[in-house]
Scaffold this active site. Structure first.
Site, PDB file in Angstrom:
ATOM      1  N   GLU A   1       0.864  -1.200   0.000  1.00  0.00           N
ATOM      2  CA  GLU A   1       0.000   0.000   0.000  1.00  0.00           C
ATOM      3  C   GLU A   1       0.902   1.254   0.000  1.00  0.00           C
ATOM      4  O   GLU A   1       1.962   1.244   0.633  1.00  0.00           O
ATOM      5  CB  GLU A   1      -0.829  -0.026   1.302  1.00  0.00           C
ATOM      6  CG  GLU A   1      -1.665   1.199   1.569  1.00  0.00           C
ATOM      7  CD  GLU A   1      -2.252   1.212   2.996  1.00  0.00           C
ATOM      8  OE1 GLU A   1      -1.590   0.709   3.941  1.00  0.00           O
ATOM      9  OE2 GLU A   1      -3.380   1.723   3.156  1.00  0.00           O
TER      10      GLU A   1
ATOM     11  N   ASN B   1      -6.976   6.409  -1.608  1.00  0.00           N
ATOM     12  CA  ASN B   1      -5.896   5.452  -1.360  1.00  0.00           C
ATOM     13  C   ASN B   1      -6.139   4.316  -2.362  1.00  0.00           C
ATOM     14  O   ASN B   1      -7.070   3.534  -2.204  1.00  0.00           O
ATOM     15  CB  ASN B   1      -5.989   4.969   0.094  1.00  0.00           C
ATOM     16  CG  ASN B   1      -4.827   4.074   0.491  1.00  0.00           C
ATOM     17  OD1 ASN B   1      -4.165   3.483  -0.360  1.00  0.00           O
ATOM     18  ND2 ASN B   1      -4.601   3.952   1.792  1.00  0.00           N
TER      19      ASN B   1
ATOM     20  N   LYS C   1      -9.433   2.194  -1.810  1.00  0.00           N
ATOM     21  CA  LYS C   1      -9.653   1.616  -0.472  1.00  0.00           C
ATOM     22  C   LYS C   1     -10.992   2.059   0.120  1.00  0.00           C
ATOM     23  O   LYS C   1     -11.298   3.260   0.150  1.00  0.00           O
ATOM     24  CB  LYS C   1      -8.500   2.044   0.439  1.00  0.00           C
ATOM     25  CG  LYS C   1      -8.513   1.451   1.837  1.00  0.00           C
ATOM     26  CD  LYS C   1      -7.222   1.858   2.551  1.00  0.00           C
ATOM     27  CE  LYS C   1      -7.082   1.279   3.936  1.00  0.00           C
ATOM     28  NZ  LYS C   1      -5.775   1.636   4.542  1.00  0.00           N
TER      29      LYS C   1
ATOM     30  N   GLU D   1      -5.744   8.764   7.843  1.00  0.00           N
ATOM     31  CA  GLU D   1      -6.333   8.324   6.559  1.00  0.00           C
ATOM     32  C   GLU D   1      -7.703   8.956   6.331  1.00  0.00           C
ATOM     33  O   GLU D   1      -8.067   9.264   5.207  1.00  0.00           O
ATOM     34  CB  GLU D   1      -6.434   6.806   6.503  1.00  0.00           C
ATOM     35  CG  GLU D   1      -5.093   6.140   6.267  1.00  0.00           C
ATOM     36  CD  GLU D   1      -5.231   4.711   5.812  1.00  0.00           C
ATOM     37  OE1 GLU D   1      -5.808   4.455   4.758  1.00  0.00           O
ATOM     38  OE2 GLU D   1      -4.754   3.824   6.565  1.00  0.00           O
TER      39      GLU D   1
ATOM     40  N   CYS E   1      -4.915  -2.969   2.772  1.00  0.00           N
ATOM     41  CA  CYS E   1      -4.616  -2.930   4.206  1.00  0.00           C
ATOM     42  C   CYS E   1      -5.813  -3.244   5.099  1.00  0.00           C
ATOM     43  O   CYS E   1      -6.218  -4.381   5.222  1.00  0.00           O
ATOM     44  CB  CYS E   1      -3.967  -1.607   4.559  1.00  0.00           C
ATOM     45  SG  CYS E   1      -3.142  -1.712   6.160  1.00  0.00           S
TER      46      CYS E   1
ATOM     47  N   ASN F   1       0.328  -1.262   5.333  1.00  0.00           N
ATOM     48  CA  ASN F   1       1.264  -0.538   6.214  1.00  0.00           C
ATOM     49  C   ASN F   1       0.648  -0.629   7.595  1.00  0.00           C
ATOM     50  O   ASN F   1      -0.264   0.144   7.912  1.00  0.00           O
ATOM     51  CB  ASN F   1       1.312   0.953   5.865  1.00  0.00           C
ATOM     52  CG  ASN F   1       2.142   1.272   4.643  1.00  0.00           C
ATOM     53  OD1 ASN F   1       3.334   1.531   4.734  1.00  0.00           O
ATOM     54  ND2 ASN F   1       1.493   1.275   3.494  1.00  0.00           N
TER      55      ASN F   1
HETATM   56  N1  CDV Z   1      -2.937   1.279   6.666  1.00  0.00           N
HETATM   57  C1  CDV Z   1      -3.887   0.658   7.389  1.00  0.00           C
HETATM   58  O1  CDV Z   1      -5.010   0.484   6.950  1.00  0.00           O
HETATM   59  N2  CDV Z   1      -3.520   0.279   8.651  1.00  0.00           N
HETATM   60  C2  CDV Z   1      -4.440  -0.325   9.574  1.00  0.00           C
HETATM   61  C3  CDV Z   1      -4.026  -0.034  10.989  1.00  0.00           C
HETATM   62  C4  CDV Z   1      -4.150   1.410  11.313  1.00  0.00           C
HETATM   63  C5  CDV Z   1      -4.858  -0.821  11.996  1.00  0.00           C
HETATM   64  C6  CDV Z   1      -4.519  -1.839   9.399  1.00  0.00           C
HETATM   65  O2  CDV Z   1      -5.638  -2.376   9.440  1.00  0.00           O
HETATM   66  O3  CDV Z   1      -3.499  -2.512   9.303  1.00  0.00           O
END
Ligand code: CDV
Length: 331
Positions: free
Chosen positions: A47, A115, A132, A151, A182, A207
């Site tokens: 990501e 994103n 996203k 975010e 993510c 991430n």
């Molecule tokens: N980049 C993300 O979406 N990170 C989230 C963290 C903040 C919990 C994740 O679900 O990995």
């Protein structure tokens, strides 16, 4: 004849705030070269792979953060990545911050930020774009946090749904490809929407900070990794698909990201896992016929799903309290 595709998760070590895109792209090209030597057909990058995970940095004026975003793909800075992939005949998945001018739901054309991730075929065509949906974190500066996760400030909720595409004939074995980004991996609804489109491989970049900054209580480091793996393994098993889940890892701008990139098969088994917090390529041969067992037996959706009982999942967002049990009046 079985369909076997060789895939890779191209984990990236930290990208510091001062590191230019040209350097991140050069690192990605080195991973592509390594992938080529190993006969890989599809590489998944993390990501927001071109920059540091900038949502940890607060800007009062959102437009001040625009330099973290891409306005074109490919761009002058990312073109060498596209060229290298085409040269090697490798498809790839890339996560980036997208700045675009387009109409919103009301028809007004305005600047929008997402994103985003794209899947690029081995000939260099963009086969699929995803924005996203599940944006974690917060929209305003939170002084109690040592690391921000903004975010919800910088991105709108993705407006492309959860699309799946079949790779064109003769490419990537005609693979049915979908994407998550993510935090999406933690939501079974997202996996199921992909499963309902016969997805065979989910490309997923992430991430994830090693520390839970939400303030709800202590969460041990090993549980952060466990929950990430648990979500991906369950998603693959319950939807009879493979996933290539690629992290950004290590200490970035002083904040730790936990890495542990994995490739998972339709049984929910981890078949490859990164061991470093650095740029690292992990690979696996994926026999796509393995998707058949789950989807023709325990998860044969057309025979076993009961959507008429799932209404609450789309009608309701937050949880409600159940009714209190009361003893039936004697008749
Ligand atoms: N980049 C993300 O979406 N990170 C989230 C963290 C903040 C919990 C994740 O679900 O990995």
């Amino acid at each position: 004849m079985s369909r076997i595709i060789t895939v890779a998760a191209a984990q990236l070590g930290p990208i510091q705030k001062t590191e230019p895109r040209s350097s991140a792209v050069a690192r990605m090209i080195r991973l592509l070269e390594r992938a080529h030597r190993r006969g890989v057909e599809l590489v998944v990058f993390p990501e927001l792979a071109l920059t540091t995970f900038f949502p940890r940095h607060y800007h009062a004026d959102i437009a001040e953060a625009d330099h973290w975003f891409e306005t074109a793909m490919p761009s002058a800075e990312t073109a060498p990545l596209f060229e290298a992939a085409r040269r090697y005949g490798i498809g790839f998945h890339l996560g980036y911050a997208e700045l675009t001018r387009e109409a919103d739901e009301t028809g007004i054309v305005r600047t929008r930020r997402f994103n985003t991730a794209i899947l690029v075929g081995p000939e260099g065509d963009i086969l699929l774009k995803y924005r996203k949906v599940h944006l974690p974190g917060h929209a305003e500066y939170e002084p109690r946090r040592t690391v921000q996760h903004l975010e919800k400030r910088y991105f709108e909720v993705g407006n492309l749904g959860f699309p799946v595409i079949r790779a064109p004939m003769g490419t990537l074995d005609g693979l049915n490809l979908g994407m998550l980004i993510c935090n999406d991996r933690r939501w079974p609804e997202a996996w199921r929407v992909l499963g309902l489109q016969s997805v065979e491989l989910v490309a997923l970049g992430y991430n994830t900070p090693s520390l839970n900054m939400e303030g709800g209580g202590f969460e041990a480091h090993h549980l952060r990794v466990f929950h990430s793996h648990l979500s991906i393994q369950a998603g693959c098993y319950q939807n009879a698909c493979f996933a290539v889940a690629t992290a950004k890892a290590g200490v970035e701008d002083g904040a730790e990201l936990f890495g542990h990139s994995i490739i998972v098969n339709p049984h929910g088994e981890i078949i490859a896992m990164a061991a470093s917090w650095d740029d690292e390529l992990i690979t696996a041969d994926c026999d796509l016929d393995m998707c058949r067992l789950g989807r023709t037996t325990i998860f044969a959706f057309d025979r076993h799903r009961r959507p008429e009982t799932y209404r609450r999942i789309v009608d309701q967002v937050g949880a409600v309290e159940p009714p209190v049990w009361r003893k039936a009046e004697p008749r």
